[in-house]
Scaffold this motif. Structure first.
Motif, PDB file in Angstrom:
ATOM      1  N   LEU A 177      23.649  62.408   7.415  1.00 40.05           N
ATOM      2  CA  LEU A 177      25.047  62.769   7.629  1.00 40.05           C
ATOM      3  C   LEU A 177      25.868  62.660   6.349  1.00 40.05           C
ATOM      4  N   ILE A 178      25.599  61.652   5.521  1.00 44.08           N
ATOM      5  CA  ILE A 178      26.434  61.413   4.343  1.00 44.08           C
ATOM      6  C   ILE A 178      25.714  61.796   3.044  1.00 44.08           C
ATOM      7  N   SER A 179      24.667  62.608   3.149  1.00 44.67           N
ATOM      8  CA  SER A 179      23.810  62.896   1.996  1.00 44.67           C
ATOM      9  C   SER A 179      24.530  63.635   0.874  1.00 44.67           C
ATOM     10  N   ASN A 180      25.620  64.337   1.176  1.00 43.41           N
ATOM     11  CA  ASN A 180      26.325  65.096   0.148  1.00 43.41           C
ATOM     12  C   ASN A 180      27.439  64.307  -0.526  1.00 43.41           C
ATOM     13  N   LEU A 181      27.622  63.055  -0.170  1.00 48.12           N
ATOM     14  CA  LEU A 181      28.675  62.234  -0.747  1.00 48.12           C
ATOM     15  C   LEU A 181      28.127  61.359  -1.869  1.00 48.12           C
ATOM     16  N   ASP A 182      28.986  61.066  -2.828  1.00 47.51           N
ATOM     17  CA  ASP A 182      28.618  60.137  -3.898  1.00 47.51           C
ATOM     18  C   ASP A 182      28.986  58.728  -3.448  1.00 47.51           C
ATOM     19  N   LEU A 183      27.953  57.991  -3.034  1.00 55.00           N
ATOM     20  CA  LEU A 183      28.149  56.662  -2.466  1.00 55.00           C
ATOM     21  C   LEU A 183      27.157  55.692  -3.101  1.00 55.00           C
ATOM     22  N   ALA A 184      27.505  54.425  -3.062  1.00 52.67           N
ATOM     23  CA  ALA A 184      26.583  53.379  -3.490  1.00 52.67           C
ATOM     24  C   ALA A 184      26.282  52.492  -2.300  1.00 52.67           C
ATOM     25  N   PRO A 185      25.010  52.392  -1.882  1.00 52.84           N
ATOM     26  CA  PRO A 185      24.674  51.529  -0.739  1.00 52.84           C
ATOM     27  C   PRO A 185      25.161  50.107  -0.966  1.00 52.84           C
ATOM     28  N   LEU A 186      25.696  49.524   0.089  1.00 57.25           N
ATOM     29  CA  LEU A 186      26.237  48.169  -0.003  1.00 57.25           C
ATOM     30  C   LEU A 186      25.504  47.299   1.005  1.00 57.25           C
ATOM     31  N   LYS A 187      24.783  46.310   0.518  1.00 56.04           N
ATOM     32  CA  LYS A 187      23.961  45.467   1.376  1.00 56.04           C
ATOM     33  C   LYS A 187      24.597  44.102   1.629  1.00 56.04           C
ATOM     34  N   THR A 188      25.902  44.047   1.568  1.00 62.31           N
ATOM     35  CA  THR A 188      26.593  42.797   1.869  1.00 62.31           C
ATOM     36  C   THR A 188      27.967  43.115   2.430  1.00 62.31           C
ATOM     37  N   GLY A 189      28.650  42.108   2.937  1.00 62.68           N
ATOM     38  CA  GLY A 189      29.937  42.313   3.584  1.00 62.68           C
ATOM     39  C   GLY A 189      31.102  42.202   2.623  1.00 62.68           C
ATOM     40  N   TYR A 190      32.273  42.605   3.112  1.00 64.80           N
ATOM     41  CA  TYR A 190      33.467  42.574   2.270  1.00 64.80           C
ATOM     42  C   TYR A 190      33.824  41.144   1.863  1.00 64.80           C
ATOM     43  N   GLY A 191      33.674  40.221   2.794  1.00 68.46           N
ATOM     44  CA  GLY A 191      33.990  38.835   2.478  1.00 68.46           C
ATOM     45  C   GLY A 191      33.134  38.310   1.342  1.00 68.46           C
ATOM     46  N   THR A 192      31.850  38.642   1.376  1.00 73.38           N
ATOM     47  CA  THR A 192      30.945  38.218   0.317  1.00 73.38           C
ATOM     48  C   THR A 192      31.361  38.825  -1.018  1.00 73.38           C
ATOM     49  N   LEU A 193      31.806  40.089  -0.991  1.00 74.21           N
ATOM     50  CA  LEU A 193      32.279  40.726  -2.222  1.00 74.21           C
ATOM     51  C   LEU A 193      33.537  40.048  -2.751  1.00 74.21           C
ATOM     52  N   LEU A 194      34.417  39.636  -1.834  1.00 79.00           N
ATOM     53  CA  LEU A 194      35.623  38.930  -2.268  1.00 79.00           C
ATOM     54  C   LEU A 194      35.274  37.586  -2.910  1.00 79.00           C
ATOM     55  N   ILE A 195      34.324  36.875  -2.303  1.00 81.72           N
ATOM     56  CA  ILE A 195      33.892  35.606  -2.892  1.00 81.72           C
ATOM     57  C   ILE A 195      33.249  35.859  -4.251  1.00 81.72           C
ATOM     58  N   ARG A 196      32.463  36.933  -4.356  1.00 78.33           N
ATOM     59  CA  ARG A 196      31.838  37.291  -5.633  1.00 78.33           C
ATOM     60  C   ARG A 196      32.890  37.474  -6.716  1.00 78.33           C
ATOM     61  N   LYS A 197      33.998  38.103  -6.352  1.00 79.90           N
ATOM     62  CA  LYS A 197      35.060  38.397  -7.309  1.00 79.90           C
ATOM     63  C   LYS A 197      35.830  37.144  -7.710  1.00 79.90           C
ATOM     64  N   LYS A 198      35.991  36.218  -6.769  1.00 77.54           N
ATOM     65  CA  LYS A 198      36.869  35.074  -7.007  1.00 77.54           C
ATOM     66  C   LYS A 198      36.133  33.792  -7.402  1.00 77.54           C
ATOM     67  N   ASP A 199      34.872  33.652  -6.955  1.00 78.83           N
ATOM     68  CA  ASP A 199      34.124  32.413  -7.242  1.00 78.83           C
ATOM     69  C   ASP A 199      32.639  32.762  -7.258  1.00 78.83           C
ATOM     70  N   PHE A 200      32.159  33.194  -8.414  1.00 76.51           N
ATOM     71  CA  PHE A 200      30.810  33.743  -8.506  1.00 76.51           C
ATOM     72  C   PHE A 200      29.739  32.711  -8.160  1.00 76.51           C
TER      73      PHE A 200
END
Length: 224
Positions: A177-200
């Motif tokens: 369905l999304i094969s024509n879009l430029d996307l990067a697979p994300l294997k984690t949640g938004y909260g984890t990304l926020l923690i990554r940004k604020k406290d690696f």
């Protein structure tokens, strides 16, 4: 209520492609969600991949992957077990809540009260995800575009299923369905990304870190 949530999540690399992609889909709704994720001392839930959240003060969700709990070597986020309870909690939900808590090595509660659940399990706010989600329908799938505060634009494709019997077929259909879009697979949640940004360093303790960060996690663990 509990279901198996099959979900693929992506970071949107070219947001300009999204309006054309969404045009033939059926708009379901647009809403602003404030998700308060709860954690316990030592970030044990975060390390085990158990996510307990309060959404908009109206719903308690408990999400985890049972296979990952049973096998510490796994880190699968393409699907999860999800249990939801309306707030305030109802006495009729108490047996199910307690069975769930016990299965996750958490303490059961004597009455249907969120404050009590938090108190006996020493739960407090771990992080907050603030997002505006616009949801669309495409055949059996729900397609969501999320604008997440402090992170950016993301796309999710979801299907609520009763079993994992056809999961690989479902995932292939989602990817097509999304094969024509430029996307990067994300294997984690938004909260984890926020923690990554604020406290690696704290982020590296989590169960579902990004593949490119695993070498740092190993180094951090070896360093004690």
């Amino acid at each position: 209520m509990n279901h198996i949530e099959i979900e693929l999540r992506y970071e949107v690399l070219k947001p300009s492609q999204i309006p054309t992609f969404l045009a033939p889909l059926t708009l379901l709704h647009k809403k602003h969600d404030i998700d308060i994720y709860l954690g316990n001392p030592g970030a044990i839930l975060y390390q085990r991949g158990i996510f307990i959240r309060v959404r908009n003060g109206k719903k308690l969700d408990i999400k985890f992957n049972r296979a990952c709990l049973d096998n510490p070597e796994l880190a699968i986020q393409d699907y999860c077990e999800e249990h939801s309870f309306a707030l305030p909690l109802q006495p009729s939900d108490l047996p199910k809540i307690n069975d769930l808590l016990i299965s996750l090595d958490l303490k059961p509660i004597a009455s249907a009260d969120l404050g009590l659940l938090k108190s006996v399990n020493q739960l407090d706010t771990h992080y907050v995800v603030d997002k505006v989600r616009t949801s669309y329908k495409h055949e059996q799938f729900t397609v969501c575009v999320d604008e997440v505060a402090d992170l950016g634009t993301f796309l999710e494709i979801e299907l609520m299923a009763s079993s994992l019997e056809h999961i690989e077929h479902v995932k292939r259909s989602m990817q097509q369905l999304i094969s024509n879009l430029d996307l990067a697979p994300l294997k984690t949640g938004y909260g984890t990304l926020l923690i990554r940004k604020k406290d690696f360093k704290h982020y590296l303790l989590g169960r579902f870190i990004l593949e490119e960060d695993k070498v740092y996690a190993q180094q951090y663990t070896e360093a004690g």
